[in-house]
Design an enzyme around this catalytic site. Structure first.
Site, mmCIF file in Angstrom:
data_model
loop_
_atom_site.group_PDB
_atom_site.id
_atom_site.type_symbol
_atom_site.label_atom_id
_atom_site.label_comp_id
_atom_site.label_asym_id
_atom_site.label_seq_id
_atom_site.Cartn_x
_atom_site.Cartn_y
_atom_site.Cartn_z
ATOM 1 N N CYS A 1 36.455 21.203 47.938
ATOM 2 C CA CYS A 1 37.319 20.922 46.749
ATOM 3 C C CYS A 1 37.099 20.129 45.775
ATOM 4 O O CYS A 1 36.363 19.914 45.462
ATOM 5 C CB CYS A 1 38.314 19.980 47.382
ATOM 6 S SG CYS A 1 38.903 20.702 49.379
ATOM 7 N N ARG B 1 38.374 23.774 40.445
ATOM 8 C CA ARG B 1 37.687 24.085 42.453
ATOM 9 C C ARG B 1 38.561 24.558 43.749
ATOM 10 O O ARG B 1 37.545 24.840 44.642
ATOM 11 C CB ARG B 1 37.072 22.252 42.399
ATOM 12 C CG ARG B 1 35.879 22.087 41.675
ATOM 13 C CD ARG B 1 35.542 21.076 41.569
ATOM 14 N NE ARG B 1 34.871 20.777 42.540
ATOM 15 C CZ ARG B 1 33.407 21.035 42.705
ATOM 16 N NH1 ARG B 1 32.884 20.977 40.862
ATOM 17 N NH2 ARG B 1 32.558 20.821 43.214
ATOM 18 N N GLU C 1 38.964 40.469 41.306
ATOM 19 C CA GLU C 1 39.277 39.881 40.935
ATOM 20 C C GLU C 1 40.357 38.963 40.687
ATOM 21 O O GLU C 1 40.913 37.799 41.131
ATOM 22 C CB GLU C 1 38.383 38.648 39.953
ATOM 23 C CG GLU C 1 36.576 38.158 40.709
ATOM 24 C CD GLU C 1 35.958 37.616 40.334
ATOM 25 O OE1 GLU C 1 35.484 36.598 40.542
ATOM 26 O OE2 GLU C 1 35.698 37.743 38.799
ATOM 27 N N LYS D 1 35.104 41.558 38.183
ATOM 28 C CA LYS D 1 36.143 41.234 37.507
ATOM 29 C C LYS D 1 37.419 42.068 37.990
ATOM 30 O O LYS D 1 38.513 40.752 37.425
ATOM 31 C CB LYS D 1 36.326 41.319 35.701
ATOM 32 C CG LYS D 1 34.634 41.403 34.948
ATOM 33 C CD LYS D 1 35.108 39.152 34.898
ATOM 34 C CE LYS D 1 34.087 38.778 35.638
ATOM 35 N NZ LYS D 1 33.510 37.934 36.866
ATOM 36 N N GLU E 1 29.551 43.774 37.761
ATOM 37 C CA GLU E 1 30.147 43.464 37.432
ATOM 38 C C GLU E 1 31.864 43.321 36.865
ATOM 39 O O GLU E 1 32.663 43.102 36.570
ATOM 40 C CB GLU E 1 29.514 42.966 36.489
ATOM 41 C CG GLU E 1 30.296 41.374 35.566
ATOM 42 C CD GLU E 1 30.056 40.159 36.559
ATOM 43 O OE1 GLU E 1 30.308 39.923 37.946
ATOM 44 O OE2 GLU E 1 31.346 39.851 35.420
ATOM 45 N N LYS F 1 36.338 28.312 41.985
ATOM 46 C CA LYS F 1 35.101 28.259 40.478
ATOM 47 C C LYS F 1 33.995 28.309 41.322
ATOM 48 O O LYS F 1 32.784 28.912 41.299
ATOM 49 C CB LYS F 1 35.585 28.349 39.834
ATOM 50 C CG LYS F 1 34.332 28.220 38.670
ATOM 51 C CD LYS F 1 35.019 28.417 37.488
ATOM 52 C CE LYS F 1 33.989 28.481 36.332
ATOM 53 N NZ LYS F 1 33.444 30.605 36.107
ATOM 54 N N HIS G 1 28.389 60.802 47.572
ATOM 55 C CA HIS G 1 28.639 61.398 48.673
ATOM 56 C C HIS G 1 29.197 59.724 49.536
ATOM 57 O O HIS G 1 28.462 59.487 50.760
ATOM 58 C CB HIS G 1 27.062 60.460 48.735
ATOM 59 C CG HIS G 1 25.518 61.056 48.117
ATOM 60 N ND1 HIS G 1 25.137 62.348 48.605
ATOM 61 C CD2 HIS G 1 24.217 61.445 46.753
ATOM 62 C CE1 HIS G 1 23.946 62.271 48.309
ATOM 63 N NE2 HIS G 1 24.199 61.671 46.481
ATOM 64 N N ASN H 1 34.942 17.065 50.159
ATOM 65 C CA ASN H 1 35.243 18.072 49.980
ATOM 66 C C ASN H 1 33.783 18.261 50.667
ATOM 67 O O ASN H 1 32.404 18.168 51.052
ATOM 68 C CB ASN H 1 35.117 17.849 47.978
ATOM 69 C CG ASN H 1 33.738 19.088 47.954
ATOM 70 O OD1 ASN H 1 34.064 20.307 48.732
ATOM 71 N ND2 ASN H 1 32.848 19.229 46.975
ATOM 72 N N GLY H 2 33.891 19.175 51.692
ATOM 73 C CA GLY H 2 32.703 19.755 52.559
ATOM 74 C C GLY H 2 33.745 20.301 53.898
ATOM 75 O O GLY H 2 34.530 20.591 54.073
ATOM 76 N N TRP I 1 40.822 23.298 48.866
ATOM 77 C CA TRP I 1 40.528 25.222 48.810
ATOM 78 C C TRP I 1 40.766 25.408 49.858
ATOM 79 O O TRP I 1 39.615 25.197 50.622
ATOM 80 C CB TRP I 1 39.515 25.684 48.367
ATOM 81 C CG TRP I 1 39.531 26.846 47.548
ATOM 82 C CD1 TRP I 1 39.795 27.846 47.307
ATOM 83 C CD2 TRP I 1 39.037 27.707 49.039
ATOM 84 N NE1 TRP I 1 39.596 29.302 47.300
ATOM 85 C CE2 TRP I 1 38.824 29.054 47.982
ATOM 86 C CE3 TRP I 1 37.575 27.544 49.800
ATOM 87 C CZ2 TRP I 1 37.838 29.933 48.339
ATOM 88 C CZ3 TRP I 1 36.895 28.893 50.419
ATOM 89 C CH2 TRP I 1 36.839 30.434 49.901
HETATM 90 C C1 G6P Z 1 32.087 32.104 42.735
HETATM 91 C C2 G6P Z 1 32.932 32.146 41.713
HETATM 92 C C3 G6P Z 1 32.368 33.306 40.587
HETATM 93 C C4 G6P Z 1 30.895 32.996 40.581
HETATM 94 C C5 G6P Z 1 30.093 32.548 41.625
HETATM 95 C C6 G6P Z 1 28.749 31.832 41.691
HETATM 96 O O1 G6P Z 1 33.051 33.041 43.406
HETATM 97 O O2 G6P Z 1 34.570 32.484 41.812
HETATM 98 O O3 G6P Z 1 32.296 33.676 39.606
HETATM 99 O O4 G6P Z 1 30.377 34.036 39.944
HETATM 100 O O5 G6P Z 1 30.702 31.414 42.291
HETATM 101 O O6 G6P Z 1 29.065 30.867 41.217
HETATM 102 P P1 G6P Z 1 27.452 29.742 40.407
HETATM 103 O O7 G6P Z 1 27.927 29.096 40.149
HETATM 104 O O8 G6P Z 1 26.310 29.978 41.373
HETATM 105 O O9 G6P Z 1 27.267 30.817 39.490
#
Ligand code: G6P
Length: 608
Positions: free
Chosen positions: A5, A30, A492, A489, A485, A603, A508, A103-104, A77
């Site tokens: 959080c 967060r 997500e 995107k 990647e 994030k 395959h 947070n944790g 979260w």
């Molecule tokens: C979360 C975010 C991603 C990010 C990943 C790693 O899953 O939603 O967008 O790539 O964490 O985060 P970092 O801050 O270590 O790049």
């Protein structure tokens, strides 16, 4: 219940409610499934408001008369259990004396609850409530002061992860603060003090922050910040200055952070070219770092999510430019299933936030074994930056949208910078021939040309993606790394099932999923494999897929769809990802989804 959080606290400011709410808005990246606030006005009046949903929902629930000068707040979260008002923070002790945001994850909360709190009726399913009830228990049962009880509970929770802000109604202007493995910073104001998960939350109020170490306790009153180590000894630590402007974390006239961050990418490329090259055009990185890299016989890149995908590109850059064996690893896997290491390993941590718990788990182990490491991050003074031997900054400006865009391209550019420096130091011809600085200029122009065609990508999203259930990005080598990647995107922020597939692997298995109209996007930038990927695309078209191509100019053919400016073959990921970012953005928008805050994600992931 495990949570991850954003937390924020203020002591000694009449505008505490406004400060806390503004802080929560900035920390919403967060977590955003419930939020809460507790404030005390120092005259015997206090207020606790919690709400399920966004910070905006909490703001609506806060009435006119909620005011105070000291308080704590939280945006959550959830990882276990439903988000609900009862489970939202602050959590409160039975008689309403103690208030705690967290947070944790408290790993042993069930044991602690069963050992000490059998007579307590719990109102929530949270591990956090156990902590606040325990503090209350030790104050009453063992006659401890609040600080003593807090310290005792920190001892009992052991190596659990936490950022805690505690308030006691009987000392209403004091914040008790502690952390372990979760980020927290204390901010120093004029006549007030603040605490937050990320400096961004409080940049409107102060630019001077004090780092907090794991195991320490900080006691904040309006006038001072006391720091104590695990044994209770006083520590002095001077604040550091964060020069970033609060407005850098605003989206200005953009409708969403993600679109702004996509548009920021040409500037970020130019900024990196300025930061890491001298006036003579020579690449410059720290001498000691370069020496350490030179003595390594293998590089291990460790990262999560998008950063891991940037690591997969890095793997190829280091091998081709510096001829050093390199492996990219997912940090949550590496932490518990690490490969047999080479004799002289060197570790590179890629992390936008510098806080990802999975990556930190690996770094702690790396440090314990005495190996050296580099963190490449966007956040100065972040945990991974402080704990690694070296740091290189992405200088990308704050990235707020949950789906990472500019951090990905910045990470790849920084990897290219290091690979070139290392390759030059070890006299690799490939590195000498790699004209990176002018290339970064070409990349910036190439990105600009793409972001200037937004209507076009919006049309592609509308015609080919919005109504789809599945989508595939395919490529070979570095194009495969980008396919992963690109597909991340899409899933997500649009919730379309999408996969990045090595083009040769389609036959395959994944080709069984192709149905009439399924979009398959081929990324084609490598001369050696271009025609192979084209054949693989044709194989899916023969089974009804709708194929599209993202191709560099020199490899383009008559019916290609998205044509990119030519840049060095090793830097094409910096361009090929841009159409995928924009297509995902517009698809999400057209589906009416929350682009910047997609469901179930956060994030900064500070739990393992
Ligand atoms: C979360 C975010 C991603 C990010 C990943 C790693 O899953 O939603 O967008 O790539 O964490 O985060 P970092 O801050 O270590 O790049």
């Amino acid at each position: 219940m495990n949570v991850m959080c954003g937390i924020v606290g203020v002591t000694g400011n009449e505008n505490a409610v406004e400060m806390l709410m503004n802080g929560l808005r900035r920390l919403e990246y967060r977590g955003y499934d419930s939020a809460g606030i507790y404030v005390n006005d120092q005259n015997g009046k206090d207020y606790l408001v919690k709400e399920k949903g966004r910070v905006a929902d909490l703001a609506k629930a806060i009435g006119e008369d909620v005011h105070g000068s000291t308080g704590i707040a939280h945006t959550r979260w959830a990882t276990h259990g439903q988000p609900s008002v009862a489970n939202a923070h602050p959590q409160v002790s039975a008689d309403g004396r103690f208030y705690l945001v967290h947070n944790g994850v408290i790993e042993n909360y069930i044991e602690l609850r069963d050992k000490y709190l059998q007579d307590v009726t719990f109102k929530s399913e949270t591990d956090t409530e156990v902590v606040v009830q325990l503090i209350d228990y030790f104050v009453k049962h063992d006659n401890l002061t609040t600080l003593e009880a807090f310290r005792k509970v920190l001892y009992l929770v052991g190596d659990s992860s936490y950022g805690f802000l505690l308030m006691d109604r009987e000392e209403p202007d004091t914040l008790f603060v502690a952390k372990n493995k979760s980020p927290l910073l204390v901010g120093v104001g004029n006549g007030f003090n603040v605490v937050c998960s990320d400096a961004i939350a409080m940049l409107n109020y102060t630019h001077d922050f004090i780092e907090m170490q794991d195991g320490e306790i900080m006691i904040l009153t309006p006038e001072k910040v006391d720091i104590e180590d695990e044994e209770g000894h006083h520590i002095t630590r001077l604040p550091f200055h964060v020069s970033m402007d609060a407005s850098e974390a605003d989206k200005g006239t953009y409708p969403h952070y993600m679109l702004k961050e996509i548009d920021d990418q040409p500037t970020v490329m130019r900024k990196l070219a300025q930061t890491y090259f001298n006036d003579d055009g020579q690449v410059t990185i720290d001498d000691e770092l370069l020496a350490d890299l030179q003595s390594a016989d293998r590089l291990y890149i460790v990262a999560a999510g998008t950063s891991y995908h940037a690591g997969l590109v890095g793997e190829r850059l280091f091998e081709r430019l510096a001829a050093v064996p390199t492996e990219a690893h997912v940090s949550s896997e590496f932490a518990y299933n690490s490969p047999i290491l080479s004799k002289h390993p060197f570790f590179i941590f890629l992390s936008q936030s510098g806080e990802t718990a999975d990556s930190r788990e690996v770094l702690t182990e790396v440090n314990a074994k005495g190996y050296h490491s580099l963190t490449i991050t966007n956040v100065q003074n972040s945990t991974l930056s402080r704990e690694a031997t070296y740091t290189m900054l992405l200088n990308a400006g704050p990235e707020i949208a949950v789906a990472s865009t500019k951090a990905y391209t910045a990470q790849i550019a920084v990897e290219a910078i290091i690979a070139k420096a290392l390759g030059e130091a070890t006299q690799q011809v490939a590195a000498a021939d790699f004209d990176l600085r002018p290339q970064l200029g070409l990349v910036a122009n190439g990105i600009q040309a793409l972001v200037d065609q937004k209507e076009r990508f919006e049309a592609v999203a509308k015609d080919n993606f919005v109504d789809q259930r599945d989508a595939f990005y395919i490529g070979r080598g570095i194009d495969y790394a980008v396919s992963l990647e690109a597909s991340l995107k899409l899933k997500e922020i649009t919730y379309i099932h999408s996969e990045g597939v090595a083009a040769g692997e389609l036959k395959h298995g994944p080709i069984a999923l192709i149905e009439s109209g399924t979009p398959v996007i081929g990324i084609i930038t490598q001369e050696r494999t271009a025609s192979l990927t084209r054949s693989n695309l044709a194989e899916t078209a023969a089974r009804g897929s709708h194929i599209m191509t993202i191709v560099t100019k020199s490899l383009a053919k008559a019916h290609d769809d998205i044509i990119l400016e030519d840049v060095d073959e090793m830097l094409t990921p910096l361009l090929t990802i841009i159409p995928a970012q924009l297509i995902s953005y517009y698809t999400s928008l057209l589906k009416g989804l929350d682009v910047d805050k997609p469901r179930n994600l956060a994030k900064s992931v500070t739990v393992q």
